[in-house]
Design a protein around this motif. Sequence first.
Motif, PDB file in Angstrom:
ATOM      1  N   ASN A 192      43.356 -52.633  36.130  1.00  0.00           N
ATOM      2  CA  ASN A 192      44.802 -52.813  36.265  1.00  0.00           C
ATOM      3  C   ASN A 192      45.221 -53.604  37.494  1.00  0.00           C
ATOM      4  OD1 ASN A 192      45.477 -51.325  33.918  1.00  0.00           O
ATOM      5  ND2 ASN A 192      45.127 -49.426  35.030  1.00  0.00           N
ATOM      6  N   SER A 193      44.294 -54.147  38.251  1.00  0.00           N
ATOM      7  CA  SER A 193      44.731 -54.900  39.428  1.00  0.00           C
ATOM      8  C   SER A 193      43.681 -55.915  39.844  1.00  0.00           C
ATOM      9  CB  SER A 193      45.044 -53.954  40.588  1.00  0.00           C
ATOM     10  OG  SER A 193      43.927 -53.161  40.889  1.00  0.00           O
ATOM     11  N   SER A 248      45.858 -48.421  41.916  1.00  0.00           N
ATOM     12  CA  SER A 248      46.003 -48.812  40.514  1.00  0.00           C
ATOM     13  C   SER A 248      44.971 -48.123  39.632  1.00  0.00           C
ATOM     14  CB  SER A 248      45.845 -50.328  40.381  1.00  0.00           C
ATOM     15  OG  SER A 248      44.507 -50.703  40.635  1.00  0.00           O
ATOM     16  N   TRP A 249      43.861 -47.689  40.211  1.00  0.00           N
ATOM     17  CA  TRP A 249      42.822 -47.064  39.408  1.00  0.00           C
ATOM     18  C   TRP A 249      42.816 -45.534  39.548  1.00  0.00           C
ATOM     19  CZ3 TRP A 249      42.070 -49.833  43.883  1.00  0.00           C
ATOM     20  CH2 TRP A 249      41.496 -49.177  44.963  1.00  0.00           C
ATOM     21  N   TYR A 308      45.443 -43.361  38.804  1.00  0.00           N
ATOM     22  CA  TYR A 308      46.385 -42.570  38.011  1.00  0.00           C
ATOM     23  C   TYR A 308      45.660 -41.782  36.933  1.00  0.00           C
ATOM     24  CZ  TYR A 308      50.029 -45.334  40.227  1.00  0.00           C
ATOM     25  OH  TYR A 308      50.850 -45.916  41.151  1.00  0.00           O
ATOM     26  N   TYR A 357      49.162 -45.552  34.566  1.00  0.00           N
ATOM     27  CA  TYR A 357      49.328 -46.747  35.393  1.00  0.00           C
ATOM     28  C   TYR A 357      50.578 -47.509  34.979  1.00  0.00           C
ATOM     29  CZ  TYR A 357      49.076 -51.612  36.643  1.00  0.00           C
ATOM     30  OH  TYR A 357      49.418 -52.868  37.072  1.00  0.00           O
ATOM     31  N   SER A 358      50.697 -47.740  33.684  1.00  0.00           N
ATOM     32  CA  SER A 358      51.837 -48.519  33.184  1.00  0.00           C
ATOM     33  C   SER A 358      53.158 -47.848  33.559  1.00  0.00           C
ATOM     34  CB  SER A 358      51.718 -48.668  31.672  1.00  0.00           C
ATOM     35  OG  SER A 358      52.880 -49.245  31.141  1.00  0.00           O
ATOM     36  N   ALA A 404      53.570 -47.978  37.471  1.00  0.00           N
ATOM     37  CA  ALA A 404      53.677 -49.298  38.083  1.00  0.00           C
ATOM     38  C   ALA A 404      54.906 -50.050  37.596  1.00  0.00           C
ATOM     39  CB  ALA A 404      52.416 -50.120  37.784  1.00  0.00           C
TER      40      ALA A 404
END
Lengths: 694, 286
Positions: A251-252, A497-498, A500, A506-507, A510
């Motif tokens: 996710n990042s 980001s990793w 959650y 994450y979605s 974020a």
Amino acid sequence: MTTRTSLIALLAAAVFLPVLTTAAQPRPGDAPAPAVQGPPVDRIDPRPLAPIAPSSDPKFRPKRGGETLSDRVVSYTMKATLDPAKGVKSVTGTERVTWRNPGDSPVSELQFHLYLNAFRDKNSTFMKESGGRLRRDDMPEDGWGQIDVTAMATADGEDLLPKLEYIQPDDGNAEDRTVARVPLSKPVMPGETIALDIAFVSKLPRIFARTGFAGNFFLVGQWYPKLGVYEPKGMRGRAEAGWNCHQFHANSEFYADFGVFDVELTVPQGFTVGATGALLGGRPSEDGGVTYHYRQADVHDFVWTADDNFVTGERTVSIEGMPDVKVIALVQAEHAATLERHLDATENSLRWFHANVGPYPYETITTVDPQDDGGGAGGMEYPTLITAGINTTSAGTLPADDDPLLEVVIFHEFGHQYWYGMVASNEFEEPWMDEGINSYTESLGMADLWPAKRAAWIAYGGVNLFRLPLDNPTLGPFSRFASTQFVVRRGPMIGTSWGYKGGQSYSFNAYQRPENALQTLGVLIGEEKMAEVVRAYFARWKFGHPTSQDFFDVASEVSGQNLQWYFDQAFRSDRLLDYGVQSVRTREEEEIAEVILERTGDAVFPIQALVTRDDGSTESLEWDGLSSQQIFRIAQLPEIRRVDVYPNRTPKLDAYATNNTWLSHSDRAGPARIATDAALFFEHLTLLLAGVVS
Amino acid sequence: MKLPIAIARGISASVAPGPLVALGWMYGLLAALALAFTVFVYLLIASGVANSAVGSQLRKGISADWLVDTLTQPGAGSKFMSVLFLAVALALVYAVASVALSGGVVSRIVDRVGSGRAVNDPFVAECGRYAGPMLRVAIVEFLFLGLTGGALVIVWIVGMIGNAGNAFAWTSVTVIAVVLSAIAATADVARVHVVATGDRSAIAAWRDAISHAVRRAPSFVLLVVFNLVVALVVAWIAVTIHSTISRETGSGVILGLVVGQIGIIGRIWARIAALASQASLRIVSG
């Protein structure tokens, strides 16, 4: 039989007719909310808050008024050649990278991103986190990619390649090769610059996530050895100086220093190229191809695209207060009908951000439409180049005129030029700061620019079949879901980001939840102040690396009140915000009415409810929101028609909407409509599933 | 010329008094179930949004506020499950009841497209007379539909997951629709056999129906496709017209209700007309 069925229809009408008569009540006007000082959060809930980095040392705020926009810690001079042949699909390149030590102490090693190695095999951290599936696309079995550093030496000839070693600062996964360090025999002193010459070969992955190739479409991102960020003590609230160089995660992938990129790209004849920065020129290459020369300063990454199927559109946008901007659209030939729509959306986004956030300082912005099979590269942001994607937005069909998805994606990715591009927060450690702030401005911009584009279509086989009776979810009508117990109770919004918990956490954390929190901040301090906060935050932190606390500080300064109590609850805790009208009851003998407001969540928010009476008169009820319930005893007459907990605008952070209002008469036409529609759907489905006779 | 004749006689028969009685029974049954469903759902929704402005939002259709609250508030799961359970239960009731009524439906159609013999027995009595063989025919039909449909749907799902493309998406759905319609049409012919011959054996009925479908394959398949297109067009018209009606007021809701039910009647009529045309083809084909 006809008589009997008619009787049933009449019976249905008889049931509903009496309940369909109550008119909808008008809402009060949208006056700005009063600024209310909130209570200390620990008065109601002493649970500890999620730790966050403190404010940045003021000396690390970006300098203004100098010769350059950014501090230009790095510079990259690169030459790269694309080999698009089947089975090869690689980029061979060289780079001279320079790095200036921005700190106060010597630095004895450099750290690099080698992010293409995320696609090297199934054991990379990225592949393990994503499971080989991202945004509905799967990693193809034959699609692996990687970057091999074939030479690395200092400018004075010291070979560093034997010293290069992979490190895994985030998870210790020894199989992950997305970050490498190289020790230096001679430390780089404060303010001193070191230059390295590097050669590399990047075998591009088949696109399923962000970068790679699909046929002859190439989106070449994360393709070169890129330095991490060396953070001196005090930068981003850091206690000790050190490298900030995270592995490539599901996710990042973004956090780097600003600098200058000067890049020559060689591609075969027939390919159209788009890239970060301004095209300085093109010339035939020695191998019969074409070499394009691009340059861009004050950015922190460089991406490029090439395809032999692009159609190109360009226009120059002139806005007072900023340099002319060349807007470029590179669209797949089969999507040529949307070329103007791409250009319009990009230009409108540019104008909106200029007017509402701040000037766009670059000379170009390029919007790329990936090939249908390369949908995983769609919806991405890079400095001065973004990807949209018909395929990622409308299931293979050209979008309908009232379908907002193309505009949403372009506006969102353009927004990242500000939130990620110029305000270069750390996506790994505080993902809300780019995606969340961007989602917030996206919701404002979409409402301003394309209010009529709200349709949501059910598409099948490349054809829009059925328009849903709902606003398009992409516009955020369901974003309040991120404020409910299913998201909030899982933990604080701020996190890596990793880190959650749960598939979509994450979605939610974020994107939607911070959007809701920022909208709620606007309700709290007023929309005008909120707009000032956004502008001030951009003005202070463009070309810098802020922390969450830096944003909070700007908000408190601009609003003129200490808002830490709000940020602690909304961003650093799992506290649920929900207030409602429990009931309104009358005491005839005392000629009073009792309006009972309740706090059903554990987050605290100041409430200024509004009572509206039958004669149109109104009465405001103020409550600090601390207790679980508050009873207001007010005059019984004139009859109370309506009570609103949030009379001006409903904060999206409020978990449940149903209890936000109380009406003296229930509206029954609404439920009747839904019930009869549901029954009709039931009938159609029953006929389909059960058949008529069989 | 047998196909046009079968279509014409089927349509003619479907609007005759006898089959209209059958249509009335079928619609009445479905409407009664839908009414129960409507009342249940209405009470559930109305109790959830009582005295709330969210109830007014629903005049414009499902609102995000209502949907999010409905899905996330404590107890939402049990409410959703209760609606789902009721819908499934009522659909099953309809399926079973429609099998039970099929003898009466088919006898009135056979009466119109066959010898022209007047059916003097009440509809319910006709249903009762053929209930046993119709149930057996339906069981065989469900087996065919389940096995064939299941296999085709698996192929479709695998293809769609594998991004097999738009051509596959449309071809596969078309094949599924035609094949399942052909099975249902064969079952219709089997029902016609039961009523027309008085033979109560489901095996014999299916054997006759399959034999007819094979012998008259071109006409049979063309008729299946024709009836499928008619059914889709009727459904599309019904949904489209209904969607144009504003249901933001009480009278709008009533109008939507009436128009929606006319659409449902149209769909049932299309199904009876399809049955009648297949019966006609079977009878004129000898």
